[in-house]
Structure formats: C-alpha cells, structure tokens
Design a protein around this motif. Structure first.
Motif, PDB file in Angstrom:
ATOM      1  N   ALA A   1       0.830  -1.211   0.000  1.00 18.12           N
ATOM      2  CA  ALA A   1       0.000   0.000   0.000  1.00 18.12           C
ATOM      3  C   ALA A   1       0.862   1.257   0.000  1.00 18.12           C
ATOM      4  O   ALA A   1       0.561   2.240  -0.681  1.00 18.12           O
ATOM      5  N   LEU A   2       1.969   1.221   0.767  1.00 16.49           N
ATOM      6  CA  LEU A   2       2.836   2.392   0.832  1.00 16.49           C
ATOM      7  C   LEU A   2       3.519   2.654  -0.511  1.00 16.49           C
ATOM      8  O   LEU A   2       3.598   3.801  -0.972  1.00 16.49           O
ATOM      9  N   VAL A   3       4.021   1.587  -1.149  1.00 17.01           N
ATOM     10  CA  VAL A   3       4.651   1.732  -2.466  1.00 17.01           C
ATOM     11  C   VAL A   3       3.645   2.278  -3.470  1.00 17.01           C
ATOM     12  O   VAL A   3       3.966   3.157  -4.284  1.00 17.01           O
ATOM     13  N   ASP A   4       2.425   1.787  -3.417  1.00 15.81           N
ATOM     14  CA  ASP A   4       1.395   2.253  -4.335  1.00 15.81           C
ATOM     15  C   ASP A   4       1.087   3.740  -4.109  1.00 15.81           C
ATOM     16  O   ASP A   4       0.987   4.522  -5.064  1.00 15.81           O
ATOM     17  N   GLU A   5       0.972   4.151  -2.851  1.00 12.49           N
ATOM     18  CA  GLU A   5       0.631   5.536  -2.540  1.00 12.49           C
ATOM     19  C   GLU A   5       1.742   6.509  -2.938  1.00 12.49           C
ATOM     20  O   GLU A   5       1.468   7.634  -3.373  1.00 12.49           O
ATOM     21  N   VAL A   6       3.006   6.045  -2.800  1.00  8.67           N
ATOM     22  CA  VAL A   6       4.123   6.962  -3.040  1.00  8.67           C
ATOM     23  C   VAL A   6       4.556   6.979  -4.497  1.00  8.67           C
ATOM     24  O   VAL A   6       4.799   8.052  -5.072  1.00  8.67           O
ATOM     25  N   LEU A   7       4.650   5.804  -5.141  1.00  5.28           N
ATOM     26  CA  LEU A   7       5.238   5.741  -6.480  1.00  5.28           C
ATOM     27  C   LEU A   7       4.230   5.844  -7.622  1.00  5.28           C
ATOM     28  O   LEU A   7       4.587   6.273  -8.718  1.00  5.28           O
ATOM     29  N   ARG A   8       3.002   5.431  -7.412  1.00  9.33           N
ATOM     30  CA  ARG A   8       2.023   5.520  -8.505  1.00  9.33           C
ATOM     31  C   ARG A   8       1.854   6.966  -9.006  1.00  9.33           C
ATOM     32  O   ARG A   8       1.858   7.196 -10.222  1.00  9.33           O
ATOM     33  N   PRO A   9       1.711   7.964  -8.112  1.00 11.53           N
ATOM     34  CA  PRO A   9       1.572   9.336  -8.622  1.00 11.53           C
ATOM     35  C   PRO A   9       2.795   9.831  -9.392  1.00 11.53           C
ATOM     36  O   PRO A   9       2.675  10.736 -10.223  1.00 11.53           O
ATOM     37  N   VAL A  10       3.958   9.210  -9.141  1.00  8.04           N
ATOM     38  CA  VAL A  10       5.180   9.645  -9.820  1.00  8.04           C
ATOM     39  C   VAL A  10       5.261   9.052 -11.230  1.00  8.04           C
ATOM     40  O   VAL A  10       5.609   9.752 -12.196  1.00  8.04           O
ATOM     41  N   TYR A  11       4.942   7.752 -11.376  1.00  3.39           N
ATOM     42  CA  TYR A  11       5.168   7.054 -12.641  1.00  3.39           C
ATOM     43  C   TYR A  11       3.904   6.833 -13.474  1.00  3.39           C
ATOM     44  O   TYR A  11       3.977   6.727 -14.700  1.00  3.39           O
ATOM     45  N   ALA A  12       2.739   6.711 -12.854  1.00  7.16           N
ATOM     46  CA  ALA A  12       1.529   6.386 -13.605  1.00  7.16           C
ATOM     47  C   ALA A  12       1.145   7.445 -14.635  1.00  7.16           C
ATOM     48  O   ALA A  12       0.698   7.081 -15.730  1.00  7.16           O
ATOM     49  N   PRO A  13       1.297   8.747 -14.342  1.00 11.27           N
ATOM     50  CA  PRO A  13       0.899   9.728 -15.362  1.00 11.27           C
ATOM     51  C   PRO A  13       1.620   9.549 -16.693  1.00 11.27           C
ATOM     52  O   PRO A  13       1.041   9.797 -17.761  1.00 11.27           O
ATOM     53  N   ALA A  14       2.885   9.111 -16.669  1.00  7.74           N
ATOM     54  CA  ALA A  14       3.651   8.971 -17.908  1.00  7.74           C
ATOM     55  C   ALA A  14       3.620   7.554 -18.471  1.00  7.74           C
ATOM     56  O   ALA A  14       3.762   7.362 -19.684  1.00  7.74           O
ATOM     57  N   HIS A  15       3.440   6.524 -17.600  1.00  9.84           N
ATOM     58  CA  HIS A  15       3.583   5.146 -18.062  1.00  9.84           C
ATOM     59  C   HIS A  15       2.299   4.329 -17.945  1.00  9.84           C
ATOM     60  O   HIS A  15       2.285   3.156 -18.346  1.00  9.84           O
ATOM     61  N   GLY A  16       1.247   4.885 -17.395  1.00  5.82           N
ATOM     62  CA  GLY A  16      -0.010   4.167 -17.310  1.00  5.82           C
ATOM     63  C   GLY A  16       0.101   2.884 -16.508  1.00  5.82           C
ATOM     64  O   GLY A  16       0.701   2.864 -15.422  1.00  5.82           O
TER      65      GLY A  16
END
Length: 415
Positions: free
Chosen positions: A76-91
C-alpha cells in the motif's frame, strides 16, 4: 522387520498362490509387502506426529499472519508513493518503469504469474488484478530503497526499517517452504514485524498490538495475554512498556509491588511530570484484612503490613517532589482484597486506514489463598479489543475500572 511365515528359508514365490503373511516386529505398524502398500490401510500418523504437526502449524500460522500484514502495508505504501510519480507517464506499466533496468526481470516474472492467474481464474477479487500485487516483500523493499528520496518525507528511519525487514527474511523463507519454525525465530519475527508496521506508520513507542490478538480478541472479552505468574508477565511486558505514554494510571492492590519495586521513583516523577494523572489504592496496613492475608500466606504477624507501609512511604516521597501534587493521589482501603490491577489509559492513535485504536492497557492478577502476588496468574487486557469485531458487551478492562471506582469511593486519602 517382516519375514515370510514358515521361516524355512525357501522362496515364497516357489509354491502356492497366496500372498505371504508378514510377521511384524516394532511399533511402526505393519510393513507392506514388496508389491506395494496394503490395500485399505492408508499410512497413519502416531499421536506424537500429530502433536508435532499442530505445533508447527501454530508457529507458522502466527508468523504468516504477521508477514502477510507487513507485505500488505508495504504494498500500500509503495502504491501511494510511487504511482503518482510514474503512472501519469507510463499508465499500467508504471511498476515496470519504477523498477527500472535492475528490476525488469522480476517485474516481467510477476507479470507472467499474473497472466497465469488470470487464465486459471485465481484472481477472485478484481482489486488483485494489479502488477504490484504479484511482487514479493523483498521486491517491494527494493522499490522503496531505489526511490528512497520519495519515501523519506513519510518514513522515520530507513536503516531501522531495513534491519527489521532483514530479520523477517528468515521466517519468510521458512513459512513459504513449510519448514519447521522455532519459537525463537517466531518471537523475533513478531518483534520485527511490529517494529516495521510502527515505522511505516511513522509512530514509535508503546506496546505493539498483536495482529493475531486483533483477529480473535472479540472472543475473549479483550484478554490479549495470560501469564502463569508475574515473572513471566514482566518478561513479556515490562512495567516501563506498560506505562509508556500513559495519560492516566489507576492501580489497586495490597502493596502494588510491581509498581513500587520495579519502577524507580525518578521514572514515576517523570511520568507524573509529563501529565499522567495517578491514583494509587493500597490495602490499609493497619486493617484486619492484612492480618488475615498474613495467615493465608503463612508469614509472621506484621511482615506484610510493614512491606505495605514501606511502599506507601515510597510513593509519598515521589508525590512530595511534584509541583502538582493533586494529580498524584494515594489512598487506602479496608476491604478484603480480591485482585491487584494496573489500569492504564493512553492516547487514542490512528492506525492504518485511518482506524482509531485505543492504547488503553490493563494488568490484572487475582489473589490466590496460598500464593503471593508474584506467583499469581496475570491477565493482560487491551481496551476495546473485545469490540473490534462488532461486539457490544463491555470488555474486562471496563469491568475492573468499575471495581476500581467502587473501591476508590470507599477509600480514605493518605496525607
């Protein structure tokens, strides 16, 4: 060991069409003939083997629950921290992008496992159809380490988290391969897991809630631990841990030896100075109940009364050193004592998912006729644990609080 019947040394296959009869020696049951296992008689475990299997299941089951919770929290922590960083560009490929070249292999392996799970119908919950779900605890840790600048604002101490995760690796390998787990490794696992969960939530101190206790405490009216005597109680729950962060302490007993003899006056002064309101209720050393208790224990007349007087003098000296002496009350009661109790109120904390958790704790020991307080069984109570699963009945901690208030109302202050 089995031998063909007859014992004449001839080959049993030479004559007759009947299968050989076996004569068995030893306690392991009949041995099958050379052609295969006995029909209708599956191999059975002895009682000792079942006992060993149950013991292994108990140990591994507790370790699995802790490891499962740590992995969920890390994910959950990895998802909360890293998804906003990488998801906008890599889906949907954001996990692959976050892993980078160093982690590309194990991300592809996780993706392959995900695809097999899809085809075979193993994904029972659509929420689990995420690449992140198929990463192991070491891989989640690697993502955290690679992107530590992203995690640093949320976590307290990277080195302490990594050391605790290292301690969990032994149990993780043992449990995942269904090997025997020792009690020592289980204790280490529980301590490390509780420390990781506290660090991931940015909290320190206090007595960590046992995750297994939280799953089943509703069945036991908030009793979360039982110890055969006070020695083993204090090995698992020292007084300093019981009182850590306390905002209120209500204690009742004959002499309150656990507090007066195992918690220094300086610590008690510091605890009261930090804002903890303290009410101590002793058995009146001049009452007839003290003499009756002395007869029960078979000790000399006046010995118990003098010990209680010494403890009262000790806490009076502590009170005299306080600026606000009104927050440190000492009283005596004359009734026949039935139990000793330390009831601690702590702050309400917010755990994972914004869940409010009580840190109220209690230690209760019934008085046995022929046993000193140090030899009596001890119950550890956690406030609200009995209501976690939706129960409405009050737990034992509330019952003993009511008993304390009744005794306090009938007691007399010590000047």
């Amino acid at each position: 060991m089995g031998f063909p019947a007859g014992g004449d040394g001839t080959d049993p296959r030479a004559g007759g069409s009947e299968a050989p009869t076996l004569i068995v020696r030893g306690g392991r049951g009949p041995l099958p003939p050379q052609g295969g296992p006995l029909e209708g008689m599956p191999p059975a475990w002895a009682a000792e083997q079942w006992d060993d299997a149950y013991r292994r299941v108990r140990l591994a089951g507790r370790a699995y629950v802790w490891l499962n919770l740590v992995e969920q929290r890390m994910r959950a922590l990895v998802d909360e921290v890293l998804r906003p960083v990488y998801a906008p560009a890599h889906g949907e490929e954001w996990v692959t992008a976050a892993a980078g070249p160093a982690g590309e292999e194990w991300v592809h392996r996780a993706a392959a496992v995900r695809e097999v799970s899809r085809r075979k119908g193993y994904l029972l919950d659509p929420v689990d159809d995420e690449p992140l779900v198929f990463l192991t605890l070491p891989q989640l840790r690697e993502l955290m380490v690679q992107h530590w600048p992203c995690f640093e604002p949320h976590l307290v101490d990277r080195r302490e988290i990594e050391l605790a995760l290292d301690e969990l690796e032994v149990a993780r390998h043992v449990v995942s391969r269904n090997r025997a787990l020792t009690r020592t490794v289980l204790d280490q696992t529980e301590r490390a897991a509780a420390r990781v969960l506290a660090l991931l939530d940015g909290t320190h101190g206090g007595v960590p809630a046992d995750v297994v206790e939280e799953l089943v405490a509703g069945r036991y009216a908030d009793v979360v631990a039982v110890h055969p005597d006070r020695v083993r109680l204090q090995r698992d729950l020292p007084v300093e841990d019981l009182l850590d962060g306390a905002r209120r302490l209500d204690a009742v007993g004959i002499g309150l030896g656990m507090l007066c003899q195992n918690y220094t006056g300086k610590r008690l002064v510091r605890l009261a100075g930090d804002g903890c309101r303290i009410r101590l209720l002793f058995l009146n050393p001049a009452s007839s109940a003290v003499r009756r208790r002395e007869r029960e224990l078979g000790i000399g007349r006046g010995e118990l009364g003098r010990a209680v007087e010494m403890n009262i003098m000790h806490v009076r000296r502590v009170r005299a050193r306080l600026r606000d002496q009104g927050s440190f009350e000492i009283r005596v009661f004359d009734d026949l004592p039935r139990f000793t109790a330390y009831l601690v109120e702590g702050p309400r904390t917010t755990g994972a998912g914004g869940r409010r958790r009580s840190t109220d704790l209690g230690v209760v020991q019934p008085y046995l006729r022929r046993a000193r307080g140090i030899e009596s069984p001890a119950l550890v109570l956690r406030g609200g644990a009995g209501q976690e699963s939706g129960g409405t009945e009050p737990g034992l901690l509330e019952v003993y609080r009511e008993e304390f208030e009744d005794l306090w109302g009938d007691s007399r202050p010590v000047s």
